[in-house]
Design an enzyme around this catalytic site. Sequence first.
Site, PDB file in Angstrom:
ATOM      1  N   ASP A 110     -12.993  -2.971  -0.572  1.00 43.00           N
ATOM      2  CA  ASP A 110     -13.804  -4.040   0.010  1.00 43.00           C
ATOM      3  C   ASP A 110     -14.984  -3.426   0.799  1.00 43.00           C
ATOM      4  O   ASP A 110     -14.774  -3.008   1.923  1.00 43.00           O
ATOM      5  CB  ASP A 110     -12.961  -4.963   0.887  1.00 43.00           C
ATOM      6  N   GLU A 117     -12.429   7.762   8.412  1.00 42.51           N
ATOM      7  CA  GLU A 117     -11.886   6.899   7.354  1.00 42.51           C
ATOM      8  C   GLU A 117     -12.443   7.284   5.985  1.00 42.51           C
ATOM      9  O   GLU A 117     -11.765   7.184   4.971  1.00 42.51           O
ATOM     10  CB  GLU A 117     -12.254   5.454   7.684  1.00 42.51           C
TER      11      GLU A 117
END
Length: 575
Positions: free
Chosen positions: A330, A530
Amino acid sequence: MQASLFFLILSFLTYIILSIQGATDVNQDHVGGCQHPVYCTGSLLKTIQLNQVFNDSKTFVDMPMRYPVDYINQQFEVLMFNTSKTGGPNKAELLEFLNNNFYPAGYEVEPVTPVDWFPNPAFLDKIQDPELKRFATSVHGKWLDLTRVFNVSGLCDDCYSSIPVTHPFVIAGSRFREFYYWDTYWIIQGLLVSNMTATAKGMLTNFRDIITEYGFIPNGGRIYYLNRSQPPLYTLMVKSYVEATSDYQFLQETLPILDAEYQWFMKYRTTQINTCDGGSYTLNLYNVSTNTPRPESFYEDFTGASVFSSDDEQKFYYSSITSGAESGWDFCSRWFSQSDNTNLTTIQTIEVVPVDLNSILYYNEKTLSMFHNYFGNTTMSTFYQKAASERATAIQSVFWDENNLQWFDLNLETQTLNENFYISNLLPLFVDIEEEINMNDEEIDSIFKELSDVLLNFPGGIPSSLIDTNQQWDLPSAFPNLQYFVIELLMDTNTTVSTAIGRSLINRWVTTNYCGWNSTLETEGGMMFEKYNVYDVGTPGGGGEYVVQNGFGWTNGVVLHLLNKYSDIITLNSC
């Protein structure tokens, strides 16, 4: 003997029941997701989010209420009435309302020291390079920073958005204050390297309990995620845990639950594909049906949908956005219209049949067949083996492109393959589909040679795609979980070509993680991002709905896995 017979009967009955119903009864209303009048629906949510009281839309829906729902809504109605003459409350008035009626975001999520963490796990002893050992020791220590428990004691019923679980869990980090489904696969890999098997088992037990209650594992540990799942990696988590611990009792207790999750995906996330050669196949896709914004990204989704004039167009957009979140990617150009693949408003996830989801389910089917065979349940083992064989045929028939030597996503609307490069195009090799379709080493190497530029030419890892859209799952970002897939499929193939590329990628990926950590060691304690930038070693990736996050659960898990498995061949490149 009696226990085995009982389990055989239980598993067979589970199969019969689930085949008829498609999922457990408790899950029949799953499509409705969360209906909470504060965290998921209602004017309070809409007013707070559209006024952008916080920079991050997720902040509000992570704030527990100080008082019951009815009282909160009454206070909100008073606020709206008192400010009606001025056009409604301003941002300062809304913030005051929140401070009076809500606790800070994450109030009910508390740090906890894992019972099985020790400073010098055995894997550190085999790392000879002193700098790599220093790095590994620091990353191992980050489990202490990321382990949490939900504590809702003292809070009123229905006054928080958490889905409480019994055992401690590892969060991703930063804004992600709860567990996440597919992140946990790589966190488990790292915990097993750190010999934290009790923590790993506790997290797997949490998921087992969640499937028992809901019929599936939601995107993450919040009620606003209850209309979507994520890539179904739970079966593979259990496989990794059992291989590391030989805890077959846990497997025996969990196997009917693994069956239940599989059936959920086969009931709620399937489509029928008819090919030009007369084939007809059942394949899976991400397909959330919703006509509302995601609560944690309400402002972003509402604003994006404003370009559409009809309710049907907005529902398609909301469903595709939420399905994109379910995919884990996403967001990414994979899900956009192929005629305009840089524009988020063209997102059409529910029209895309993804290679990686079907590859993962193929691996699940093979694994579930093996699990049932271990306990002597030949009926279930044969069922899953047949399903895996049929899916392998479907993957090759539907997704494989002989000219480009890749497996591509299928677009249902256009009935064409998306011929752009995405790391997901290689997932069939991660799940060893070559064994089912009799693809030899020379044929596999031709795939790697065709993709040698993208596999070798970026110093900071392999980008998720080669399209720059300002979305985080596109160029220039490289994600740890996707590097893991590629490294493992390259090294497991074990040819001269694949091993050379695999070693290069291992060194590049460990280096970019090390450089980011080392450059921030004095100021931030060594950051693990991340995602990373493929062009600039050690720097974080970007794009998407939020700033890059530090922590980071799957980053730590992947690098510990690599340092444990490949330490004897890792050479750090320069930063």
